[in-house]
Design a protein around this motif. Sequence first.
Motif, PDB file in Angstrom:
ATOM      1  N   ARG A  87      36.358  12.829 -43.773  1.00 18.31           N
ATOM      2  CA  ARG A  87      37.647  12.270 -43.379  1.00 18.31           C
ATOM      3  C   ARG A  87      38.200  11.516 -44.583  1.00 18.31           C
ATOM      4  O   ARG A  87      37.520  10.709 -45.190  1.00 18.31           O
ATOM      5  N   VAL A  88      39.452  11.799 -44.932  1.00 18.19           N
ATOM      6  CA  VAL A  88      40.043  11.294 -46.157  1.00 18.19           C
ATOM      7  C   VAL A  88      41.379  10.640 -45.811  1.00 18.19           C
ATOM      8  O   VAL A  88      42.160  11.187 -45.022  1.00 18.19           O
ATOM      9  N   PHE A  89      41.659   9.478 -46.392  1.00 15.63           N
ATOM     10  CA  PHE A  89      42.832   8.694 -46.022  1.00 15.63           C
ATOM     11  C   PHE A  89      43.902   8.751 -47.109  1.00 15.63           C
ATOM     12  O   PHE A  89      43.604   8.658 -48.306  1.00 15.63           O
ATOM     13  N   THR A  93      48.941   5.346 -42.306  1.00 15.92           N
ATOM     14  CA  THR A  93      47.871   5.991 -43.056  1.00 15.92           C
ATOM     15  C   THR A  93      47.480   7.279 -42.348  1.00 15.92           C
ATOM     16  O   THR A  93      47.282   7.290 -41.127  1.00 15.92           O
ATOM     17  N   VAL A  94      47.359   8.359 -43.116  1.00 15.24           N
ATOM     18  CA  VAL A  94      46.975   9.660 -42.572  1.00 15.24           C
ATOM     19  C   VAL A  94      45.509   9.912 -42.887  1.00 15.24           C
ATOM     20  O   VAL A  94      45.091   9.815 -44.046  1.00 15.24           O
ATOM     21  N   ALA A  95      44.719  10.250 -41.860  1.00 17.58           N
ATOM     22  CA  ALA A  95      43.307  10.605 -42.038  1.00 17.58           C
ATOM     23  C   ALA A  95      43.158  12.111 -41.869  1.00 17.58           C
ATOM     24  O   ALA A  95      43.254  12.632 -40.751  1.00 17.58           O
ATOM     25  N   ASP A  96      42.969  12.812 -42.982  1.00 20.31           N
ATOM     26  CA  ASP A  96      42.717  14.252 -42.923  1.00 20.31           C
ATOM     27  C   ASP A  96      41.238  14.467 -42.612  1.00 20.31           C
ATOM     28  O   ASP A  96      40.377  13.728 -43.095  1.00 20.31           O
ATOM     29  N   ASP A 131      37.178  16.089 -51.342  1.00 19.17           N
ATOM     30  CA  ASP A 131      38.191  15.045 -51.497  1.00 19.17           C
ATOM     31  C   ASP A 131      37.514  13.709 -51.762  1.00 19.17           C
ATOM     32  O   ASP A 131      36.382  13.481 -51.323  1.00 19.17           O
ATOM     33  N   PRO A 132      38.192  12.780 -52.452  1.00 17.76           N
ATOM     34  CA  PRO A 132      37.664  11.422 -52.533  1.00 17.76           C
ATOM     35  C   PRO A 132      37.578  10.810 -51.134  1.00 17.76           C
ATOM     36  O   PRO A 132      38.470  10.995 -50.313  1.00 17.76           O
ATOM     37  N   VAL A 133      36.473  10.133 -50.842  1.00 18.21           N
ATOM     38  CA  VAL A 133      36.241   9.536 -49.527  1.00 18.21           C
ATOM     39  C   VAL A 133      36.189   8.028 -49.688  1.00 18.21           C
ATOM     40  O   VAL A 133      35.384   7.503 -50.453  1.00 18.21           O
ATOM     41  N   ASP A 134      37.061   7.310 -48.996  1.00 16.03           N
ATOM     42  CA  ASP A 134      37.134   5.861 -49.092  1.00 16.03           C
ATOM     43  C   ASP A 134      36.379   5.216 -47.939  1.00 16.03           C
ATOM     44  O   ASP A 134      36.436   5.684 -46.801  1.00 16.03           O
ATOM     45  N   GLU A 135      35.673   4.130 -48.245  1.00 16.95           N
ATOM     46  CA  GLU A 135      34.990   3.384 -47.194  1.00 16.95           C
ATOM     47  C   GLU A 135      34.932   1.914 -47.564  1.00 16.95           C
ATOM     48  O   GLU A 135      34.627   1.552 -48.706  1.00 16.95           O
TER      49      GLU A 135
END
Length: 502
Positions: free
Chosen positions: A104-106, A117-120, A278-282
């Motif tokens: 999941r990518v934001f 914010t869109v979460a793909d 994709d880059p994944v943010d947490e």
Amino acid sequence: MTEEEYIPSSTDTVDDDLAHMTDEDHNARTEAYLAGLQQYDLEEDDHQILAGFEDEEAVEEVSFVPPVVAIVGRPNVGKSTLVNRIIGRRQAVVEDVSGVTRDRVFYDAEWNGKPFTVADTGGWEYGVKGLDAKVADQAERAVDVADAVVFVVDATVGITATDEAIVTMLRKARKPIILAANKVDGQSQEADAAGLWGLGFGYPYPVSGLHGRGAADLLDSLVDELPEESAYKDVLTAQGPRRVAIVGRPNVGKSSLLNNLAGANRAVVDELAGTTRDPVDELVDLDGQIWEFIDTAGIRRRQHMASGSDYYASLRTRAALDRAEVAVVLLEASQPLSEQDVRIIQMVLDSGRAMVLAFNKWDLLHEDRRDDLEREIDLDFQHVAWAPRINISAKTGWHKNRLVPALETALDSWETRIPTGQLNSFIGELVAAHPHPVRGGKQPRILFATQSSTRPPKFILFTTGFLEPGYRRFITNRLRQYFGFQGSPIEITMRVRERRRR
């Protein structure tokens, strides 16, 4: 001595001399240097630099967190294409095969003045195992933290068994659902969209993620369902988290490290190399402080040799570095250092970010390999000997407590600024002890020094001639010895100026 290096002919007492100087001494020397510099032809922007650099902009406080929209659907219905349409830029990785998105990518988005914010997410499937099951789990986690959901269905295919299973999952979530009938590229296909009423989520908005058709109506309906701000904002600190990019070659353990730090399966991990696209943010709480970690795609090969999703993933890794403040370069201690490792480190250097070197699987390392590794580091990583090194296990969390101190050291160095008085005293003492070599009967002199910026530290030297690269490296090394800068690159530029003619 060669043109590539400068070797001092003797030791010096620069450190001791500077230790006995007061602030008044520093300022007096600086004023004398500055007065001497006025005898040279200066350009307009030189005067702006000499007037002193402005204070850094205060870190923007985060008092508002936009609502989150999760984009879900089965594989290959065009979710990432629709995401790119919604955010107005090609940022989500898209390729004409299923399963390109796995985590999941934001992404930040805005419509009619309303930010969100869109979460793909990756394609959701029922009853799958292995990597596909992990991807589906990430999609469900995205729904859990979303304020609204866009359910994407391929209108040209109609309702499938997987779509019906997603309906069951979404009903349990009890979130506002907007149904997007994707791939409706013309009016003749709108009848296909009408067939999706049977899903029970109301009007199926006919859209074309590829061409943008119907996207405005979908977004109008979506923003009406969104709250003013996210219901999941309490994880953010007042001033916002420090941003850390985790970079490295494929399958080195980047996602495992993120999951261990987060205490949850935040990123998809699989034995298949290149799982992350994709880059994944947490947001991760470490020792009471919130950090924003960005897991990135592994760099497989030189960017001009990559193709398809690998090429775009490489671009997004570079973009993730641009968003980050510090990079953790993850290296596999049990394997020989590769050309990929060296190239990734160079990418971090080019980005100007602070850096920490983390050697993974160190707890499993054989004693003989440790000796070989030390020799490889001395040979291949001499140019980043200033970067803090930690030995960890991404899988078990062994020594992960050493990561935060290393990150803080690197960030402190990255944001360090040296008072102009101290800098000029240092340069003056150093040049007096070790003057630049005479070349062609000329010996360039340093007239004045100033730090033009931080993040990373950049220094400008006003000189009477070109300083050889070896001599500039000598100055850089001595700056590190005296002022620190552990974990941060340093940039030195010259401004060669001629004496003003009377």
